[in-house]
Structures are given as C-alpha cells and as structure tokens.
Motif scaffolding. Structure first.
Motif, PDB file in Angstrom:
ATOM      1  N   UNK A   1      18.676 -23.132  24.107  1.00 19.06           N
ATOM      2  CA  UNK A   1      18.119 -24.476  23.932  1.00 19.06           C
ATOM      3  C   UNK A   1      18.523 -24.992  22.559  1.00 19.06           C
ATOM      4  N   UNK A   2      18.891 -26.256  22.463  1.00 22.71           N
ATOM      5  CA  UNK A   2      19.243 -26.798  21.156  1.00 22.71           C
ATOM      6  C   UNK A   2      20.105 -28.040  21.258  1.00 22.71           C
ATOM      7  N   UNK A   3      20.434 -28.596  20.096  1.00 29.29           N
ATOM      8  CA  UNK A   3      21.189 -29.840  20.028  1.00 29.29           C
ATOM      9  C   UNK A   3      22.617 -29.712  20.564  1.00 29.29           C
ATOM     10  N   UNK A   4      23.140 -28.499  20.649  1.00 22.82           N
ATOM     11  CA  UNK A   4      24.472 -28.324  21.240  1.00 22.82           C
ATOM     12  C   UNK A   4      24.485 -28.888  22.658  1.00 22.82           C
ATOM     13  N   UNK A   5      23.384 -28.774  23.334  1.00 20.23           N
ATOM     14  CA  UNK A   5      23.287 -29.221  24.717  1.00 20.23           C
ATOM     15  C   UNK A   5      22.682 -30.615  24.812  1.00 20.23           C
ATOM     16  N   UNK A   6      21.573 -30.816  24.131  1.00 18.45           N
ATOM     17  CA  UNK A   6      20.943 -32.134  24.125  1.00 18.45           C
ATOM     18  C   UNK A   6      19.775 -32.151  23.144  1.00 18.45           C
ATOM     19  N   UNK A   7      19.570 -33.292  22.528  1.00 19.36           N
ATOM     20  CA  UNK A   7      18.343 -33.501  21.774  1.00 19.36           C
ATOM     21  C   UNK A   7      17.227 -33.809  22.759  1.00 19.36           C
ATOM     22  N   UNK A   8      15.997 -33.938  22.271  1.00 20.57           N
ATOM     23  CA  UNK A   8      14.893 -34.341  23.138  1.00 20.57           C
ATOM     24  C   UNK A   8      15.077 -35.801  23.540  1.00 20.57           C
ATOM     25  N   UNK A   9      14.913 -36.091  24.836  1.00 22.11           N
ATOM     26  CA  UNK A   9      15.188 -37.420  25.376  1.00 22.11           C
ATOM     27  C   UNK A   9      13.994 -37.950  26.152  1.00 22.11           C
ATOM     28  N   UNK A  10      13.898 -39.269  26.238  1.00 24.89           N
ATOM     29  CA  UNK A  10      12.881 -39.880  27.080  1.00 24.89           C
ATOM     30  C   UNK A  10      13.151 -39.504  28.536  1.00 24.89           C
ATOM     31  N   UNK A  11      12.173 -39.708  29.396  1.00 25.84           N
ATOM     32  CA  UNK A  11      12.319 -39.318  30.802  1.00 25.84           C
ATOM     33  C   UNK A  11      13.531 -39.973  31.453  1.00 25.84           C
TER      34      UNK A  11
ATOM     35  N   UNK B   1      17.904 -24.907  33.833  1.00 27.83           N
ATOM     36  CA  UNK B   1      16.931 -24.212  34.672  1.00 27.83           C
ATOM     37  C   UNK B   1      15.498 -24.657  34.381  1.00 27.83           C
ATOM     38  N   UNK B   2      15.294 -25.261  33.221  1.00 27.22           N
ATOM     39  CA  UNK B   2      13.952 -25.673  32.844  1.00 27.22           C
ATOM     40  C   UNK B   2      14.047 -26.796  31.825  1.00 27.22           C
ATOM     41  N   UNK B   3      12.899 -27.409  31.546  1.00 28.09           N
ATOM     42  CA  UNK B   3      12.863 -28.481  30.573  1.00 28.09           C
ATOM     43  C   UNK B   3      11.568 -28.353  29.771  1.00 28.09           C
ATOM     44  N   UNK B   4      11.682 -28.516  28.452  1.00 32.58           N
ATOM     45  CA  UNK B   4      10.496 -28.439  27.604  1.00 32.58           C
ATOM     46  C   UNK B   4       9.975 -29.832  27.307  1.00 32.58           C
ATOM     47  N   UNK B   5       8.682 -30.039  27.529  1.00 32.02           N
ATOM     48  CA  UNK B   5       8.037 -31.321  27.247  1.00 32.02           C
ATOM     49  C   UNK B   5       7.584 -31.339  25.793  1.00 32.02           C
TER      50      UNK B   5
ATOM     51  N   UNK C   1      12.062 -12.296  29.862  1.00 29.93           N
ATOM     52  CA  UNK C   1      13.216 -13.164  29.667  1.00 29.93           C
ATOM     53  C   UNK C   1      13.220 -13.582  28.197  1.00 29.93           C
ATOM     54  N   UNK C   2      14.406 -13.781  27.610  1.00 32.37           N
ATOM     55  CA  UNK C   2      14.506 -14.117  26.190  1.00 32.37           C
ATOM     56  C   UNK C   2      15.266 -15.433  26.028  1.00 32.37           C
ATOM     57  N   UNK C   3      14.676 -16.348  25.255  1.00 27.80           N
ATOM     58  CA  UNK C   3      15.249 -17.661  25.003  1.00 27.80           C
ATOM     59  C   UNK C   3      15.590 -17.791  23.520  1.00 27.80           C
ATOM     60  N   UNK C   4      16.743 -18.369  23.220  1.00 27.96           N
ATOM     61  CA  UNK C   4      17.125 -18.659  21.834  1.00 27.96           C
ATOM     62  C   UNK C   4      17.007 -20.159  21.608  1.00 27.96           C
ATOM     63  N   UNK C   5      16.282 -20.561  20.570  1.00 32.85           N
ATOM     64  CA  UNK C   5      16.085 -21.973  20.236  1.00 32.85           C
ATOM     65  C   UNK C   5      16.983 -22.400  19.086  1.00 32.85           C
ATOM     66  N   UNK C   6      17.230 -23.685  18.979  1.00 34.00           N
ATOM     67  CA  UNK C   6      17.906 -24.235  17.808  1.00 34.00           C
ATOM     68  C   UNK C   6      19.400 -24.002  17.752  1.00 34.00           C
ATOM     69  N   UNK C   7      20.068 -23.950  18.890  1.00 37.34           N
ATOM     70  CA  UNK C   7      21.520 -23.725  18.911  1.00 37.34           C
ATOM     71  C   UNK C   7      22.241 -25.052  18.680  1.00 37.34           C
ATOM     72  N   UNK C   8      23.081 -25.068  17.666  1.00 37.41           N
ATOM     73  CA  UNK C   8      23.740 -26.326  17.290  1.00 37.41           C
ATOM     74  C   UNK C   8      25.265 -26.262  17.342  1.00 37.41           C
ATOM     75  N   UNK C   9      25.851 -25.084  17.599  1.00 40.26           N
ATOM     76  CA  UNK C   9      27.309 -25.004  17.660  1.00 40.26           C
ATOM     77  C   UNK C   9      27.745 -23.955  18.666  1.00 40.26           C
ATOM     78  N   UNK C  10      28.994 -24.075  19.088  1.00 44.85           N
ATOM     79  CA  UNK C  10      29.526 -23.193  20.130  1.00 44.85           C
ATOM     80  C   UNK C  10      29.666 -21.746  19.666  1.00 44.85           C
ATOM     81  N   UNK C  11      29.933 -21.557  18.380  1.00 43.39           N
ATOM     82  CA  UNK C  11      30.078 -20.199  17.866  1.00 43.39           C
ATOM     83  C   UNK C  11      28.781 -19.411  18.052  1.00 43.39           C
ATOM     84  N   UNK C  12      27.674 -20.053  17.734  1.00 39.25           N
ATOM     85  CA  UNK C  12      26.381 -19.390  17.902  1.00 39.25           C
ATOM     86  C   UNK C  12      26.114 -19.108  19.374  1.00 39.25           C
TER      87      UNK C  12
END
Length: 312
Positions: free
Chosen positions: A282-292, A82-86, A258-269
């Motif tokens: 938001x977190x590495x479970x979904x994707x690391x920060x990437x170039x455009x 739904x969004x992207x952090x720069x 609205x509430x966002x959780x940062x730093x999610x790295x596994x499915x259990x969390x």
C-alpha cells in the motif's frame, strides 16, 4: 480527569477569557497526562486554533461532514487490488484541509470518535456496495481508535451496521494500532475476541512501533500485521530497516498471518518487498487516498493492469 487553570488577573480580567484559557490549559494537561496545567500564554496561538477546530469538528461530525477517502491495498504477487482502506478527511470551510493527525486526536478527546467511526463504516460500506455492483469485489479496511476499544457495545454496533448493509463480516478488516492495544490490553483483548466471534478480520496497524508486540501476538485473534511505513521508507538503504522488515514478514507468516507493507513510494522498495515475500502492499506508488468517485475511476483504469504511480 484533567484540570485546566487560568488565574485572575494574571491571564485575563473577563470571565469568558478566563474560561477559554482554562479550557486551553485543560487540553495541555490531557496531552501531557500531568493531571493539571496552568495556562501558558506561549501556547496561545496554537491553542486558540485548536479550540476553534474542536468546536467546528464537533459540528462537522454531528452533521456527518467528514469525508471518506480510499487507498487501495495491492496483492504483491498479482498486482491486483484486493482491498481498500477507508480514511477520514476533513475539509474545513475556512481553514482548508485539516490533517487527520490533527483532528483525529481531537475527536478522541472530545468523545466523538465512536460516532465518527460508525459514520465512516456506514459510508464505506455504501461505497463498496456500489463498486460491488459494478463487478469490483473488494474487502474493506477501517481504523479503530483506542477509545473505541474501550466501548463494550462496539461489537453490537458494528454487527448492526454490517447486518443493515447486508455485508459479510469476513469482508471487513478492522485496523488497530499497537498503542491502542497497549492502552488496556485486557479490555481491548475482550472486545477483539467479541469482534472476531462475529466474523470480522483484525489487523495490527503500525506494527513495530510499540513495545509489547510479541506479548499480544500470542494472546489476540489477529489476522494481519501492517508494517509501519517508518521501516519501509529507507529499507533499501538502511540494512537495519531491511532486517526488521524481513523479520516481521517471516514472523507473521510463521504465525499464520498475512503481512502488509505501508508507505511504498518507489518501485525499488516494491521489488525488494516482493523478494522478501510480502503479501500485500500500500502506498503512493499505487495511489494516494482518493474520494469515492475518483477511486472508482482509478479502479476502472487500473483493472487487470500492473500497479503504477498515479498522476496528481
């Protein structure tokens, strides 16, 4: 003001050496907020690197060489982006990748953070505009420094950039850390009210790490709370962390945020957060920060698919 002191002949017998060491001491004084500092040779190795980086960073910012990377924010209920952090990334030509935790404070101390922020906003709007043309309509999140919130012309600058790029202000969310608000709540609050008036969304980043959270929540025009990753990392094993996360989610919802959780790295969390009714993750479970370009490839690959960890 901060004063750095180097003594002749204790620290050197050449003027340029003494000036360099005095500069090192000045930044030691800034970091300790002591007002002044005498050069400490034990800090020399770190400080010489720092001085070099600061000199190179000024050049990199002036030449617009700081790259913008992107990390997706996922709606927990639908698994959709739904969004992207720069995020700022600096690849030094000789020293390699320099962590934002190292160069962002330098940019603040040097007074180039405002220029860097506007550069990042312009580039991020350009990239998101390209994605929009491809059918990916994403909101944009960008961080605002403490020092930017002391700039009374900030609202005018951001409004101008949005207007020039034809972007609806409601599609941009500015993230402000708690420490930035605590620095000067009255001045920051005034600027945030101005930003809110032009239509941008406002998020409190690293929520839970400051000391005046409840006080400013009732005073500031906040839309989103981002729970700091330090509470997310061990919430499945630490009852105290889970209790804090649960409380923040409920507090945010009760206040209409609205509430966002940062730093999610596994499915259990992720599963645990969904049970607690988190809005966005938001977190590495979904994707690391990437170039455009890499982010667009990721976006094409994961469209309408459940979130999953990306390789690499």
């Amino acid at each position: 003001a901060s004063i750095g002191i180097a003594l002749y002949p204790d620290h050197g017998d050449r003027s340029n050496t003494l000036m360099q060491y005095a500069d090192v001491a000045m930044y030691q004084a800034k970091n300790s907020q002591s007002g002044y500092a005498i050069y400490d040779p034990e800090q020399n190795t770190h400080s010489i690197r720092r001085l070099r980086l600061m000199n190179d960073l000024r050049d990199a910012v002036e030449k617009n060489q700081i790259a913008v990377y992107y990390q997706p924010l996922i709606e927990a209920s639908s698994n959709q982006v739904v969004s992207v952090e720069a995020l700022a990334r600096w690849q030094h030509p000789e020293l390699g990748n320099i962590s934002p935790s190292e160069f962002i404070p330098m940019a603040e101390q040097m007074g180039v953070i405002r220029l860097l922020t506007i550069q990042m906003l312009k580039q991020a709007l350009k990239d998101s505009g390209n994605w929009n043309q491809q059918g990916y309509h994403l909101k944009l999140n960008i961080n605002i420094s403490t020092y930017c919130l002391q700039d009374l012309s900030l609202t005018e600058k951001i409004s101008s950039v949005l207007h020039n790029n034809g972007v609806d202000a409601g599609n941009v969310e500015l993230e402000i850390t708690e420490s930035a608000l605590m620095y000067d709540l009255r001045r920051a609050g005034k600027i945030l009210e101005q930003l809110k008036a032009i239509g941008v969304k406002l998020a409190i980043d690293d929520f839970g790490t400051g000391f005046s959270s409840l006080n400013y929540l009732k005073k500031l025009p906040v839309d989103t709370l981002k729970i700091d990753k330090s509470f997310i990392a061990d919430m499945c094993n630490n009852p105290d962390d889970r209790a804090i996360v649960k409380t923040v989610i409920e507090l945010g919802h009760n206040l209409g945020y609205s509430v966002v959780a940062e730093g999610i790295e596994n499915r259990q969390t992720f599963a645990e957060l969904k049970q607690l009714n988190i809005d966005t993750v938001q977190g590495y479970l979904f994707s690391e920060a990437l170039s455009a370009n890499d982010f667009f490839s990721w976006l094409c690959k994961h469209k309408q698919q459940p979130a999953r960890k990306t390789a690499g």
